[in-house]
Design a protein around this motif. Sequence first.
Motif, PDB file in Angstrom:
ATOM      1  N   UNK A 165       0.854  -1.190   0.000  1.00 40.04           N
ATOM      2  CA  UNK A 165       0.000   0.000   0.000  1.00 40.04           C
ATOM      3  C   UNK A 165       0.886   1.235   0.000  1.00 40.04           C
ATOM      4  N   UNK A 166       0.389   2.283  -0.648  1.00 41.67           N
ATOM      5  CA  UNK A 166       1.186   3.511  -0.774  1.00 41.67           C
ATOM      6  C   UNK A 166       0.815   4.528   0.284  1.00 41.67           C
ATOM      7  N   UNK A 167      -0.174   4.187   1.072  1.00 41.34           N
ATOM      8  CA  UNK A 167      -0.676   5.112   2.073  1.00 41.34           C
ATOM      9  C   UNK A 167      -0.267   4.591   3.451  1.00 41.34           C
ATOM     10  N   UNK A 168       0.253   5.486   4.281  1.00 43.73           N
ATOM     11  CA  UNK A 168       0.805   5.065   5.569  1.00 43.73           C
ATOM     12  C   UNK A 168      -0.214   4.296   6.422  1.00 43.73           C
ATOM     13  N   UNK A 169      -1.416   4.858   6.546  1.00 47.66           N
ATOM     14  CA  UNK A 169      -2.416   4.225   7.418  1.00 47.66           C
ATOM     15  C   UNK A 169      -2.826   2.865   6.850  1.00 47.66           C
ATOM     16  N   UNK A 170      -3.025   2.816   5.530  1.00 46.27           N
ATOM     17  CA  UNK A 170      -3.462   1.555   4.909  1.00 46.27           C
ATOM     18  C   UNK A 170      -2.379   0.495   5.033  1.00 46.27           C
ATOM     19  N   UNK A 171      -1.144   0.913   4.838  1.00 46.92           N
ATOM     20  CA  UNK A 171      -0.032  -0.042   4.895  1.00 46.92           C
ATOM     21  C   UNK A 171       0.128  -0.582   6.324  1.00 46.92           C
ATOM     22  N   UNK A 172       0.121   0.330   7.282  1.00 44.23           N
ATOM     23  CA  UNK A 172       0.305  -0.110   8.669  1.00 44.23           C
ATOM     24  C   UNK A 172      -0.849  -1.001   9.124  1.00 44.23           C
ATOM     25  N   UNK A 173      -2.049  -0.721   8.607  1.00 45.20           N
ATOM     26  CA  UNK A 173      -3.193  -1.565   8.971  1.00 45.20           C
ATOM     27  C   UNK A 173      -3.010  -2.956   8.380  1.00 45.20           C
ATOM     28  N   UNK A 174      -2.496  -3.021   7.168  1.00 44.37           N
ATOM     29  CA  UNK A 174      -2.315  -4.317   6.501  1.00 44.37           C
ATOM     30  C   UNK A 174      -1.210  -5.141   7.168  1.00 44.37           C
ATOM     31  N   UNK A 175      -0.119  -4.473   7.520  1.00 41.73           N
ATOM     32  CA  UNK A 175       1.008  -5.213   8.123  1.00 41.73           C
ATOM     33  C   UNK A 175       0.769  -5.480   9.613  1.00 41.73           C
ATOM     34  N   UNK A 176      -0.186  -4.735  10.198  1.00 41.34           N
ATOM     35  CA  UNK A 176      -0.458  -4.897  11.624  1.00 41.34           C
ATOM     36  C   UNK A 176       0.607  -4.254  12.493  1.00 41.34           C
ATOM     37  N   UNK A 177       1.491  -3.451  11.893  1.00 40.67           N
ATOM     38  CA  UNK A 177       2.599  -2.867  12.667  1.00 40.67           C
ATOM     39  C   UNK A 177       2.702  -1.367  12.398  1.00 40.67           C
ATOM     40  N   UNK A 178       2.317  -0.545  13.369  1.00 42.19           N
ATOM     41  CA  UNK A 178       2.438   0.899  13.184  1.00 42.19           C
ATOM     42  C   UNK A 178       3.885   1.281  12.890  1.00 42.19           C
ATOM     43  N   UNK A 179       4.068   2.175  11.940  1.00 42.62           N
ATOM     44  CA  UNK A 179       5.424   2.633  11.624  1.00 42.62           C
ATOM     45  C   UNK A 179       6.073   1.844  10.498  1.00 42.62           C
ATOM     46  N   UNK A 180       5.456   0.717  10.095  1.00 44.87           N
ATOM     47  CA  UNK A 180       6.123  -0.134   9.098  1.00 44.87           C
ATOM     48  C   UNK A 180       6.238   0.572   7.744  1.00 44.87           C
ATOM     49  N   UNK A 181       5.234   1.371   7.384  1.00 44.82           N
ATOM     50  CA  UNK A 181       5.293   2.059   6.084  1.00 44.82           C
ATOM     51  C   UNK A 181       6.514   2.980   6.025  1.00 44.82           C
ATOM     52  N   UNK A 182       6.676   3.776   7.073  1.00 44.06           N
ATOM     53  CA  UNK A 182       7.810   4.720   7.083  1.00 44.06           C
ATOM     54  C   UNK A 182       9.147   3.978   7.069  1.00 44.06           C
ATOM     55  N   UNK A 183       9.198   2.868   7.805  1.00 46.62           N
ATOM     56  CA  UNK A 183      10.455   2.097   7.836  1.00 46.62           C
ATOM     57  C   UNK A 183      10.771   1.532   6.454  1.00 46.62           C
ATOM     58  N   UNK A 184       9.745   1.019   5.791  1.00 49.11           N
ATOM     59  CA  UNK A 184       9.969   0.439   4.464  1.00 49.11           C
ATOM     60  C   UNK A 184      10.410   1.519   3.476  1.00 49.11           C
ATOM     61  N   UNK A 185       9.765   2.672   3.575  1.00 54.09           N
ATOM     62  CA  UNK A 185      10.146   3.778   2.683  1.00 54.09           C
ATOM     63  C   UNK A 185      11.614   4.169   2.917  1.00 54.09           C
ATOM     64  N   UNK A 186      12.002   4.230   4.171  1.00 54.04           N
ATOM     65  CA  UNK A 186      13.409   4.543   4.486  1.00 54.04           C
ATOM     66  C   UNK A 186      14.317   3.439   3.952  1.00 54.04           C
ATOM     67  N   UNK A 187      13.836   2.206   4.010  1.00 56.63           N
ATOM     68  CA  UNK A 187      14.614   1.064   3.499  1.00 56.63           C
ATOM     69  C   UNK A 187      14.806   1.165   1.990  1.00 56.63           C
TER      70      UNK A 187
END
Length: 313
Positions: free
Chosen positions: A118-140
């Motif tokens: 997902x390209x949206x922070x809230x949607x991505x974190x909801x899907x992965x079940x882990x808050x902050x995962x979207x930002x971490x992946x983007x940094x990765x």
Amino acid sequence: MTDQLGRTIDYLRLSVTTACNLRCPYCRPTPLGDAPPALSDDDLVRVVRAAATLGVRHLRLTGGEPLTRPHFLSLVQTLRAIPGLETLSVTTNGTLLAGQAAKLAHAGISRINISLDAADEAACDALTGVPGSFRQTLAGIRAAKEAGLLVKLNAVLLPSTDVLALLSLASREQVLLRFIEWMPIGGIPQKAPHTADLMKLLTDANLDPKPVKASLGNGPARYFVTNTGQMFGVIDALSHRFCAGCNRVRVTASGILKPCLCYGNGADLRPYLQDEAMLTNVMRNAIFQKPAQHCFDTPGGITEHHSMREIGG
Ligand code: SAM
């Protein structure tokens, strides 16, 4: 080596752990059973050496989340030195990559596939079940590019997938995006979009996707370009069966060689790990007997009941 149907098998996906720091429901729908522990570094190296003897040239490390494996970097360094291997790559969710990308590049990783659904922070974190995962992946993603790694993004096509937003993100980050059709492995049955749905959506958005000839790696992806000039790929095992050209086998973290994703009857390598000749022989026989094709379209025929997290995707 070639299998019984004459297909050249030169690609191994090796899972190094069943542990994952994310909880994407389509990948780990069931709790892990009492799976045997992951192979030690020495045993993984033995398996890869035997595979290289048999003609494997491309090794991809996966999981679970491979970057959660202790001493992953030194494992990479050892694997990279195995004669015969031409490319060493990793598939990761990218959450732990920011701190490791440069070291991985230095250790011999050349390509990295990063999963982002997902390209949206809230949607991505909801899907992965882990808050902050979207930002971490983007940094990765950014760190991997900075380190000179060849980066591709992979997104599983789910009913909730915002295709256009993911394409925008890939364009902004200047990385190639591939859409993967959801495969009915070990999971909750669901009706997920196929490539045809994706193409219709892009056509309706006036992006006019056209196929392009591109060979960008060792996998089955097909590539397209939109009328804005953005290239993207599809990996569509269900709607565009590519078994006739399949070049790969898998080894799970606990040492089961799986000739085809669809079937549960892999070869258990553990009894042979101390005997190189036996190990090579068992692997040769299992690879030779690789099934002609998957049977994802006949659900009763799927005999693999482990989740992707346990198999490695
Ligand atoms: N943790 C790493 C990651 O996220 O890439 C590696 C393991 S994961 C099992 C490897 C790939 O399998 C990911 O791209 C993931 O999205 C994909 N995957 C998992 N379950 C899937 C399914 N049911 N159908 C298609 N792809 C799946």
